[in-house]
Each structure stands twice: as structure tokens, then as C-alpha cells.
Design a protein around this motif. Structure first.
Motif, PDB file in Angstrom:
ATOM      1  N   TRP A  26       0.823  -1.212   0.000  1.00  0.00           N
ATOM      2  CA  TRP A  26       0.000   0.000   0.000  1.00  0.00           C
ATOM      3  C   TRP A  26       0.861   1.268   0.000  1.00  0.00           C
ATOM      4  O   TRP A  26       1.031   1.936   1.020  1.00  0.00           O
ATOM      5  CB  TRP A  26      -0.950  -0.010   1.196  1.00  0.00           C
ATOM      6  CG  TRP A  26      -2.017  -1.069   1.051  1.00  0.00           C
ATOM      7  CD1 TRP A  26      -2.232  -1.882  -0.006  1.00  0.00           C
ATOM      8  CD2 TRP A  26      -3.012  -1.419   2.012  1.00  0.00           C
ATOM      9  NE1 TRP A  26      -3.292  -2.728   0.202  1.00  0.00           N
ATOM     10  CE2 TRP A  26      -3.790  -2.465   1.454  1.00  0.00           C
ATOM     11  CE3 TRP A  26      -3.316  -0.970   3.294  1.00  0.00           C
ATOM     12  CZ2 TRP A  26      -4.855  -3.043   2.127  1.00  0.00           C
ATOM     13  CZ3 TRP A  26      -4.381  -1.558   3.973  1.00  0.00           C
ATOM     14  CH2 TRP A  26      -5.143  -2.578   3.392  1.00  0.00           C
ATOM     15  N   THR A  27       1.359   1.583  -1.149  1.00  0.00           N
ATOM     16  CA  THR A  27       2.113   2.825  -1.321  1.00  0.00           C
ATOM     17  C   THR A  27       1.154   3.962  -1.645  1.00  0.00           C
ATOM     18  O   THR A  27      -0.053   3.741  -1.876  1.00  0.00           O
ATOM     19  CB  THR A  27       3.131   2.671  -2.458  1.00  0.00           C
ATOM     20  OG1 THR A  27       2.417   2.389  -3.678  1.00  0.00           O
ATOM     21  CG2 THR A  27       4.103   1.537  -2.172  1.00  0.00           C
ATOM     22  N   ALA A  28       1.683   5.177  -1.723  1.00  0.00           N
ATOM     23  CA  ALA A  28       0.848   6.348  -2.004  1.00  0.00           C
ATOM     24  C   ALA A  28       0.164   6.228  -3.361  1.00  0.00           C
ATOM     25  O   ALA A  28      -1.035   6.532  -3.511  1.00  0.00           O
ATOM     26  CB  ALA A  28       1.697   7.621  -1.942  1.00  0.00           C
ATOM     27  N   GLU A  29       0.928   5.773  -4.375  1.00  0.00           N
ATOM     28  CA  GLU A  29       0.327   5.671  -5.715  1.00  0.00           C
ATOM     29  C   GLU A  29      -0.721   4.560  -5.786  1.00  0.00           C
ATOM     30  O   GLU A  29      -1.718   4.679  -6.519  1.00  0.00           O
ATOM     31  CB  GLU A  29       1.396   5.464  -6.785  1.00  0.00           C
ATOM     32  CG  GLU A  29       2.274   4.241  -6.608  1.00  0.00           C
ATOM     33  CD  GLU A  29       3.525   4.530  -5.802  1.00  0.00           C
ATOM     34  OE1 GLU A  29       4.479   3.728  -5.904  1.00  0.00           O
ATOM     35  OE2 GLU A  29       3.552   5.556  -5.072  1.00  0.00           O
ATOM     36  N   TRP A  84      -2.691   3.736  -3.249  1.00  0.00           N
ATOM     37  CA  TRP A  84      -3.869   4.335  -2.629  1.00  0.00           C
ATOM     38  C   TRP A  84      -4.601   5.254  -3.603  1.00  0.00           C
ATOM     39  O   TRP A  84      -5.835   5.273  -3.650  1.00  0.00           O
ATOM     40  CB  TRP A  84      -3.468   5.124  -1.377  1.00  0.00           C
ATOM     41  CG  TRP A  84      -3.369   4.278  -0.148  1.00  0.00           C
ATOM     42  CD1 TRP A  84      -2.236   3.836   0.466  1.00  0.00           C
ATOM     43  CD2 TRP A  84      -4.470   3.777   0.633  1.00  0.00           C
ATOM     44  NE1 TRP A  84      -2.533   3.078   1.574  1.00  0.00           N
ATOM     45  CE2 TRP A  84      -3.905   3.023   1.704  1.00  0.00           C
ATOM     46  CE3 TRP A  84      -5.850   3.867   0.531  1.00  0.00           C
ATOM     47  CZ2 TRP A  84      -4.688   2.390   2.661  1.00  0.00           C
ATOM     48  CZ3 TRP A  84      -6.634   3.227   1.489  1.00  0.00           C
ATOM     49  CH2 TRP A  84      -6.065   2.501   2.534  1.00  0.00           C
ATOM     50  N   MET A  85      -3.842   6.014  -4.399  1.00  0.00           N
ATOM     51  CA  MET A  85      -4.467   6.894  -5.385  1.00  0.00           C
ATOM     52  C   MET A  85      -5.215   6.091  -6.446  1.00  0.00           C
ATOM     53  O   MET A  85      -6.343   6.430  -6.834  1.00  0.00           O
ATOM     54  CB  MET A  85      -3.409   7.785  -6.041  1.00  0.00           C
ATOM     55  CG  MET A  85      -2.799   8.820  -5.114  1.00  0.00           C
ATOM     56  SD  MET A  85      -1.440   9.717  -5.902  1.00  0.00           S
ATOM     57  CE  MET A  85      -2.317  10.564  -7.216  1.00  0.00           C
TER      58      MET A  85
END
Length: 416
Positions: free
Chosen positions: A247-250, A252-253
């Protein structure tokens, strides 16, 4: 639009018009409610939609897309023709329930054969499909043998058309390569042409939409439930893919974009398209023609758009910052485009008016085409999701203003 169900344990008595037949009594309380057995039947098509999306995902080429399209048309024809039948019969009775259970068995086999439908299991797909089409129509002839003469004649014509197409499906299933394509394309064309040609048969005449005594509320509710099936499959794909990733930032996006696009599609369809169209459908002077155009045919691009968008969401979740090749670009733009076009077409078929919101939504997506190769997949996903949210907000505001105008006639109504 109301998405309720009725308790199938309460019988719908076929009173004066149909005596003890298996047809619905249109005067009985709650005769138009969707029963639990119909929802149970739909479970097979949850699996079918999943199989179609996976087939497209694993065959993301032009040939794979055409295969998926043809198989989707077949799945839809089986489901929508069954919906027409359940619109006429009393599904609280034992015989119709057994008929639906038989169709479930055939549908499960047919769906299981989808991955190899153009390979070694083509004959299995074809046999299951043909058995469902012929078996359901033959059951209606049994139901109508002592019923209205015009409806019995209608299903005699339908059986002739479906018998021809079934033969082509089976011959194609036992053929290879281009021959299979040829037989199956002609077969599906016959089935789609049948309703428009009023099932004309030499010596048996032709049907009329006036003969199709449709229950608008039941038909619109059934099609709305199929949209829910497709949207639900999209949510399952998004959740399952997201759960297996870091679950990285990208990520999640990408997850947020996928979820928001699904919510926007629900909003566009159910808040405006289905709700208002259902009311107009119920008061139309020829509901059979609306059921044929807007529901039998008009829902196809809507369902296709949801399936293609689900494939795009899964690919972008897996590689949000990867190279945006042709297949990814195509499904990411085509999915929302088909859905927005489909809901606009649906409104046009019911109201003879194309919503301005749909036209602008398509224009926004078209403007993304020259930019798409130069931006990461997650950026394109966010942009297409933004286009759908724009359409959803537009129709939501328009609906609110029209509702206010109905209560206060002096207010100006907004375009939808």
C-alpha cells in the motif's frame, strides 16, 4: 428506481384472466416485484461477468477484445430473454422455479467454458447456450398452450428464430478458427435482429410490440439489478487486487480512483437514468417498444463500459506508474466512454433527448486521447474518473433543480 424484492413464499394467484396458469396475474398485489428466485438466478451471471472481465484481461489484444465482445453479447441475450420470460410468468410457482434452476445449471457450464470458448471448449459453450435458449422458449410454449393466442404465436416465432441460431452456435462450437467465428457471428446477429424484425416467420406472420404485455416496473428493476451485478464485480476486482499489493501512495491513489469511478457510475445510472426512465417507461403508450429498444439493446454499452472499466482499474492498480501502452490506454478511455455513451443512449431511447452532460463527458474523454501516451497510468485513471464525476455532479444538480421546479413551477429547469 426501487430495488426491492418480494417474498416468494406468498403466491401470486392467477385469477380471472389466466385461471390456474403459470402466468402472472397483473391484478394481484405486488405482482411486479422481483422475487428471490430471480435474484438467485442472477448469481450465475455474477460468475459470468467475472469470467468475461478475466478473459479480456488475459487476452488484451484486438482479437481478445472481439472474442470478449461476442461472448458478452451471448451472455446478455440469454439473460435479457430470460428477463422477458420472468416478466410474464409467476416465479412463485414450482414449474417456473425449476425452469430457472435448469437455466442456472446451463449458465454455470456456459460461464465456466468462457476461457476456452474459442479453444477446446467451444462446443461446451455452444451446447449450453443453445439448450438455455431453446429450453426456456419451449417452456413458454408449454405455459401458453391454453393462454392468449397472440402470445403463444409470438413464442412460436421466437422458437423458430432461436432454433436457427442454436444450430449455428452448435455447428460453430464443433468448428475451428475462422469457421467458428463465422457461424457464431451469424448466430448472434440473428438473435439480435429477431426483436427488431418482430420475429417475422413465413407462414406464421410477425409479432407486434403491442403483443408484448410488459410490466415496466419489473423490467426496469431487473435491468437495474444486472447493472448492480456488473458494478459489484468491479468492486470485487478492485478490492481483491488492492488487498494483494503493497500500500504505497500511488496504490492508494489508484484504489481511490477505481472506487470513485464505480460510485460515479452508480450515481449516473441510478439517480437519473434508471429512476426517471422507469417512470416514463411505466406511462409510455407502447411499453413493449421501449423494453425492446432501451432495455434489450440500450443497456449493452452500459454493461460493457462497466466491465471494461473494471479491467482498466485492475491493470492500473497493479502498475500505477508503469508505461501506458496501447491496451492500457484503450481500456482506460473506452470503459468510461462506453458507459457515458450508453447512459446517454438509454435516455435518448426513452425520452428521444440526448443529455448534454453525456455529450460533454464524451468530449472530455476525447480531449484526453492526445495526452494519454505522455502521462502515467494513474494520471489517466484520475482524469477519466474526473470526467465521470463531472457527469455525475451535472446530472445530480439537474435532477435537484428539476425536482424543485416541479414543486415550484416558476423555477427554471436545468438541462440534464
Amino acid at each position: 428506481m426501487r430495488l426491492g424484492v418480494t417474498n416468494d413464499s406468498v403466491p401470486l394467484h392467477n385469477a380471472s384472466r389466466h385461471g390456474g396458469s403459470l402466468l402472472r396475474d397483473r391484478n394481484a398485489p405486488h405482482h411486479n416485484r422481483v422475487g428471490f428466485v430471480e435474484l438467485f438466478f442472477d448469481l450465475v451471471f455474477v460468475f459470468a461477468v467475472t469470467q468475461l472481465s478475466h478473459h479480456l484481461l488475459h487476452h488484451l489484444t484486438l482479437e481478445g477484445a472481439l472474442q470478449t465482445a461476442l461472448l458478452m453479447l451471448a451472455m446478455w441475450i440469454v439473460w435479457i430473454f430470460t428477463t422477458w420470460v420472468t416478466n410474464w410468468i409467476d416465479c412463485s410457482r414450482t414449474a417456473p422455479r425449476l425452469m430457472l434452476f435448469g437455466l442456472m445449471a446451463g449458465g454455470l457450464v456456459m460461464s465456466a467454458a468462457v476461457p476456452q470458448a474459442f479453444g477446446e471448449r467451444g462446443y461446451v459453450f455452444a451446447l449450453a447456450y443453445a439448450a438455455m435458449q431453446i429450453g426456456r422458449t419451449s417452456f413458454m410454449l408449454f405455459v401458453l398452450k391454453n393462454g392468449p393466442a397472440n402470445e403463444f404465436a409470438n413464442f412460436r416465432r421466437i422458437l423458430v428464430w432461436l432454433s436457427v441460431s442454436a444450430a449455428l452456435w452448435i455447428v460453430g462450437g464443433f468448428s475451428d478458427g475462422d469457421a467458428r467465428w463465422g457461424f457464431w457471428i451469424v448466430a448472434i446477429a440473428i438473435e439480435f435482429a429477431g426483436p427488431w424484425a418482430s420475429f417475422r416467420v413465413p407462414g406464421l406472420g410477425r409479432s407486434s410490440t403491442a403483443d408484448w404485455t410488459i410490466d415496466p416496473e419489473h423490467m426496469s428493476e431487473r435491468c437495474g439489478l444486472f447493472v448492480i451485478i456488473a458494478l459489484g464485480e468491479s468492486i470485487i476486482i478492485t478490492g481483491a487486487t488492492f488487498a494483494d499489493l503493497k500500500w504505497t501512495a500511488e496504490i492508494w491513489m489508484a484504489f481511490g480512483a477505481a472506487l470513485l469511478s464505480t460510485l460515479a457510475m452508480w450515481w449516473i445510472y441510478f439517480v437519473i437514468s434508471a429512476q426517471v426512465a422507469s417512470e416514463a417507461f411505466a406511462h409510455h403508450k407502447d411499453p413493449g417498444s421501449v423494453a425492446r429498444a432501451a432495455y434489450t439493446y440500450g443497456h449493452l454499452p452500459i454493461i460493457a463500459g462497466i466491465i471494461v472499466t473494471a479491467v482498466s482499474d485492475e491493470m492500473i492498480l497493479a502498475h500505477p506508474l508503469g508505461h501506458i501502452g496501447g491496451p492500457v490506454l484503450a481500456v482506460t478511455l473506452l470503459g468510461p466512454g462506453l458507459f457515458i455513451l450508453g447512459t446517454g443512449l438509454f435516455c435518448w431511447l426513452v425520452f428521444r433527448e440526448l443529455p448534454l452532460s453525456s455529450l460533454i463527458g464524451i468530449l472530455i474523454l476525447a480531449c484526453l486521447i492526445p495526452l494519454a501516451p505522455y502521462i502515467p497510468p494513474i494520471a489517466l485513471s484520475l482524469a477519466t474518473t474526473g470526467a465521470m464525476i463531472f457527469v455525475a455532479v451535472w446530472v445530480g444538480i439537474a435532477h435537484a433543480r428539476e425536482a424543485a421546479a416541479a414543486q415550484h413551477p416558476g423555477l427554471e429547469q436545468a438541462p440534464s
